[in-house]
Design a protein around this motif. Structure first.
Motif, PDB file in Angstrom:
ATOM      1  N   TYR A  49       3.717  12.226  -6.136  1.00 35.51           N
ATOM      2  CA  TYR A  49       4.271  13.421  -6.772  1.00 35.51           C
ATOM      3  C   TYR A  49       3.222  14.541  -6.888  1.00 35.51           C
ATOM      4  O   TYR A  49       3.568  15.714  -7.028  1.00 35.51           O
ATOM      5  CB  TYR A  49       4.823  13.085  -8.157  1.00 35.51           C
ATOM      6  CG  TYR A  49       3.753  12.707  -9.161  1.00 35.51           C
ATOM      7  CD1 TYR A  49       3.128  13.672  -9.933  1.00 35.51           C
ATOM      8  CD2 TYR A  49       3.357  11.376  -9.311  1.00 35.51           C
ATOM      9  CE1 TYR A  49       2.126  13.326 -10.839  1.00 35.51           C
ATOM     10  CE2 TYR A  49       2.371  11.027 -10.208  1.00 35.51           C
ATOM     11  CZ  TYR A  49       1.752  12.013 -10.962  1.00 35.51           C
ATOM     12  OH  TYR A  49       0.762  11.674 -11.851  1.00 35.51           O
ATOM     13  N   ARG A  50       1.952  14.181  -6.814  1.00 34.10           N
ATOM     14  CA  ARG A  50       0.877  15.171  -6.950  1.00 34.10           C
ATOM     15  C   ARG A  50       0.799  16.106  -5.750  1.00 34.10           C
ATOM     16  O   ARG A  50       0.202  17.166  -5.826  1.00 34.10           O
ATOM     17  CB  ARG A  50      -0.473  14.477  -7.125  1.00 34.10           C
ATOM     18  CG  ARG A  50      -0.533  13.623  -8.381  1.00 34.10           C
ATOM     19  CD  ARG A  50      -1.869  12.967  -8.546  1.00 34.10           C
ATOM     20  NE  ARG A  50      -2.206  12.175  -7.365  1.00 34.10           N
ATOM     21  CZ  ARG A  50      -3.418  11.751  -7.062  1.00 34.10           C
ATOM     22  NH1 ARG A  50      -4.427  12.038  -7.851  1.00 34.10           N
ATOM     23  NH2 ARG A  50      -3.629  11.029  -5.994  1.00 34.10           N
ATOM     24  N   TYR A  51       1.395  15.716  -4.640  1.00 34.90           N
ATOM     25  CA  TYR A  51       1.344  16.516  -3.414  1.00 34.90           C
ATOM     26  C   TYR A  51       2.665  17.236  -3.193  1.00 34.90           C
ATOM     27  O   TYR A  51       3.730  16.667  -3.420  1.00 34.90           O
ATOM     28  CB  TYR A  51       1.060  15.622  -2.195  1.00 34.90           C
ATOM     29  CG  TYR A  51      -0.223  14.846  -2.309  1.00 34.90           C
ATOM     30  CD1 TYR A  51      -1.460  15.465  -2.173  1.00 34.90           C
ATOM     31  CD2 TYR A  51      -0.188  13.471  -2.553  1.00 34.90           C
ATOM     32  CE1 TYR A  51      -2.635  14.751  -2.278  1.00 34.90           C
ATOM     33  CE2 TYR A  51      -1.359  12.740  -2.657  1.00 34.90           C
ATOM     34  CZ  TYR A  51      -2.579  13.382  -2.524  1.00 34.90           C
ATOM     35  OH  TYR A  51      -3.733  12.661  -2.626  1.00 34.90           O
TER      36      TYR A  51
ATOM     37  N   ARG B 101       0.842  -1.208   0.000  1.00 30.01           N
ATOM     38  CA  ARG B 101       0.000   0.000   0.000  1.00 30.01           C
ATOM     39  C   ARG B 101       0.873   1.253   0.000  1.00 30.01           C
ATOM     40  O   ARG B 101       0.526   2.259  -0.618  1.00 30.01           O
ATOM     41  CB  ARG B 101      -0.967  -0.002   1.183  1.00 30.01           C
ATOM     42  CG  ARG B 101      -2.035  -1.077   1.092  1.00 30.01           C
ATOM     43  CD  ARG B 101      -2.866  -0.986  -0.203  1.00 30.01           C
ATOM     44  NE  ARG B 101      -3.723   0.174  -0.145  1.00 30.01           N
ATOM     45  CZ  ARG B 101      -3.826   1.093  -1.107  1.00 30.01           C
ATOM     46  NH1 ARG B 101      -3.156   0.979  -2.215  1.00 30.01           N
ATOM     47  NH2 ARG B 101      -4.612   2.133  -0.970  1.00 30.01           N
ATOM     48  N   SER B 102       2.013   1.210   0.659  1.00 29.01           N
ATOM     49  CA  SER B 102       2.937   2.350   0.655  1.00 29.01           C
ATOM     50  C   SER B 102       3.517   2.564  -0.735  1.00 29.01           C
ATOM     51  O   SER B 102       3.582   3.703  -1.224  1.00 29.01           O
ATOM     52  CB  SER B 102       4.064   2.125   1.656  1.00 29.01           C
ATOM     53  OG  SER B 102       3.544   2.017   2.956  1.00 29.01           O
ATOM     54  N   LEU B 103       3.930   1.480  -1.384  1.00 29.64           N
ATOM     55  CA  LEU B 103       4.458   1.592  -2.751  1.00 29.64           C
ATOM     56  C   LEU B 103       3.424   2.190  -3.686  1.00 29.64           C
ATOM     57  O   LEU B 103       3.742   3.056  -4.515  1.00 29.64           O
ATOM     58  CB  LEU B 103       4.909   0.227  -3.262  1.00 29.64           C
ATOM     59  CG  LEU B 103       6.179  -0.342  -2.639  1.00 29.64           C
ATOM     60  CD1 LEU B 103       6.344  -1.807  -3.012  1.00 29.64           C
ATOM     61  CD2 LEU B 103       7.392   0.467  -3.051  1.00 29.64           C
ATOM     62  N   GLU B 104       2.186   1.751  -3.535  1.00 29.75           N
ATOM     63  CA  GLU B 104       1.112   2.295  -4.376  1.00 29.75           C
ATOM     64  C   GLU B 104       0.920   3.792  -4.108  1.00 29.75           C
ATOM     65  O   GLU B 104       0.748   4.573  -5.039  1.00 29.75           O
ATOM     66  CB  GLU B 104      -0.188   1.532  -4.135  1.00 29.75           C
ATOM     67  CG  GLU B 104      -1.285   1.940  -5.090  1.00 29.75           C
ATOM     68  CD  GLU B 104      -2.549   1.121  -4.909  1.00 29.75           C
ATOM     69  OE1 GLU B 104      -3.284   0.988  -5.900  1.00 29.75           O
ATOM     70  OE2 GLU B 104      -2.810   0.636  -3.792  1.00 29.75           O
ATOM     71  N   HIS B 105       0.988   4.198  -2.851  1.00 30.97           N
ATOM     72  CA  HIS B 105       0.871   5.623  -2.506  1.00 30.97           C
ATOM     73  C   HIS B 105       1.953   6.436  -3.207  1.00 30.97           C
ATOM     74  O   HIS B 105       1.668   7.483  -3.800  1.00 30.97           O
ATOM     75  CB  HIS B 105       0.973   5.826  -0.986  1.00 30.97           C
ATOM     76  CG  HIS B 105       1.157   7.258  -0.601  1.00 30.97           C
ATOM     77  ND1 HIS B 105       0.123   8.159  -0.584  1.00 30.97           N
ATOM     78  CD2 HIS B 105       2.272   7.945  -0.263  1.00 30.97           C
ATOM     79  CE1 HIS B 105       0.587   9.357  -0.244  1.00 30.97           C
ATOM     80  NE2 HIS B 105       1.895   9.247  -0.036  1.00 30.97           N
ATOM     81  N   PHE B 106       3.187   5.952  -3.159  1.00 32.59           N
ATOM     82  CA  PHE B 106       4.293   6.729  -3.720  1.00 32.59           C
ATOM     83  C   PHE B 106       4.273   6.790  -5.242  1.00 32.59           C
ATOM     84  O   PHE B 106       4.903   7.669  -5.828  1.00 32.59           O
ATOM     85  CB  PHE B 106       5.637   6.229  -3.186  1.00 32.59           C
ATOM     86  CG  PHE B 106       5.880   6.679  -1.778  1.00 32.59           C
ATOM     87  CD1 PHE B 106       6.139   8.015  -1.499  1.00 32.59           C
ATOM     88  CD2 PHE B 106       5.820   5.778  -0.723  1.00 32.59           C
ATOM     89  CE1 PHE B 106       6.341   8.456  -0.194  1.00 32.59           C
ATOM     90  CE2 PHE B 106       6.024   6.207   0.576  1.00 32.59           C
ATOM     91  CZ  PHE B 106       6.282   7.538   0.850  1.00 32.59           C
ATOM     92  N   GLN B 107       3.523   5.907  -5.896  1.00 30.43           N
ATOM     93  CA  GLN B 107       3.374   6.004  -7.349  1.00 30.43           C
ATOM     94  C   GLN B 107       2.639   7.285  -7.748  1.00 30.43           C
ATOM     95  O   GLN B 107       2.843   7.809  -8.834  1.00 30.43           O
ATOM     96  CB  GLN B 107       2.629   4.782  -7.902  1.00 30.43           C
ATOM     97  CG  GLN B 107       3.441   3.526  -7.864  1.00 30.43           C
ATOM     98  CD  GLN B 107       2.646   2.308  -8.320  1.00 30.43           C
ATOM     99  OE1 GLN B 107       1.433   2.346  -8.488  1.00 30.43           O
ATOM    100  NE2 GLN B 107       3.346   1.204  -8.510  1.00 30.43           N
TER     101      GLN B 107
END
Length: 159
Positions: free
Chosen positions: A91-93, A82-88
């Motif tokens: 960049y939007r933030y 889930r963390s890896l998916e978040h970091f994909q």
């Protein structure tokens, strides 16, 4: 190097060449093996299974060897994915996360949910999250290789 079978954790399934595949630490690691076996911390009359990382100092088996119940190993895998998916998409933030909405996901488990969130209590979260993101990126090839292997195995098992 053979994993000891005479200690409290009783190995049943082992990987005794782990030092050759321990990510960027391969060859130069104290983690010499992995095992699934009978837990050393079992309550009387109860049998639990655990996963263990076996560390060897060069002279003796280390007390820093880690033993985890299997459900915690899997929970850690969920947290990683889930963390890896978040970091994909992070960049939007501006700071790689939304401070107003730190919860990344709630993963349903056993009638409740495991919360996956950015640790906003960390005073240096904006710096630390950048370091974590960059390190994940730098290790992307190695992580992806393991995730693909895990995905294939889970698919083969029908998951």
């Amino acid at each position: 190097m053979k994993i000891p079978a005479t200690l409290k954790h009783k190995p049943v399934v082992v990987s005794e060449n782990y030092e050759k595949v321990d990510g960027r630490l391969a060859i130069n690691t104290d983690a010499k093996g992995l095992s699934l076996g009978l837990a050393q911390w079992k309550a009387e009359g109860k049998v639990d299974i655990s996963a263990k990382v076996w560390r060897y100092t060069g002279e003796q088996w280390s007390r820093q060897s880690e033993e985890l119940p299997l459900h915690r190993v899997l929970d850690m895998s969920i947290l990683i994915c889930r963390s890896l998916e978040h970091f994909q998409e992070a960049y939007r933030y501006e700071h790689l996360h939304d401070p107003q909405q730190p919860i990344i996901d709630r993963v349903a488990l056993q009638g409740d949910a495991m919360t996956v969130a950015v640790c906003t209590d960390n005073e240096k979260i904006n710096e630390d999250i950048k370091v974590l993101s960059q390190t994940l990126s730098d290790n992307g090839e190695m992580i992806s290789e393991r995730l693909r292997a895990l995905s294939k195995i889970l698919n083969d098992m029908g998951y």
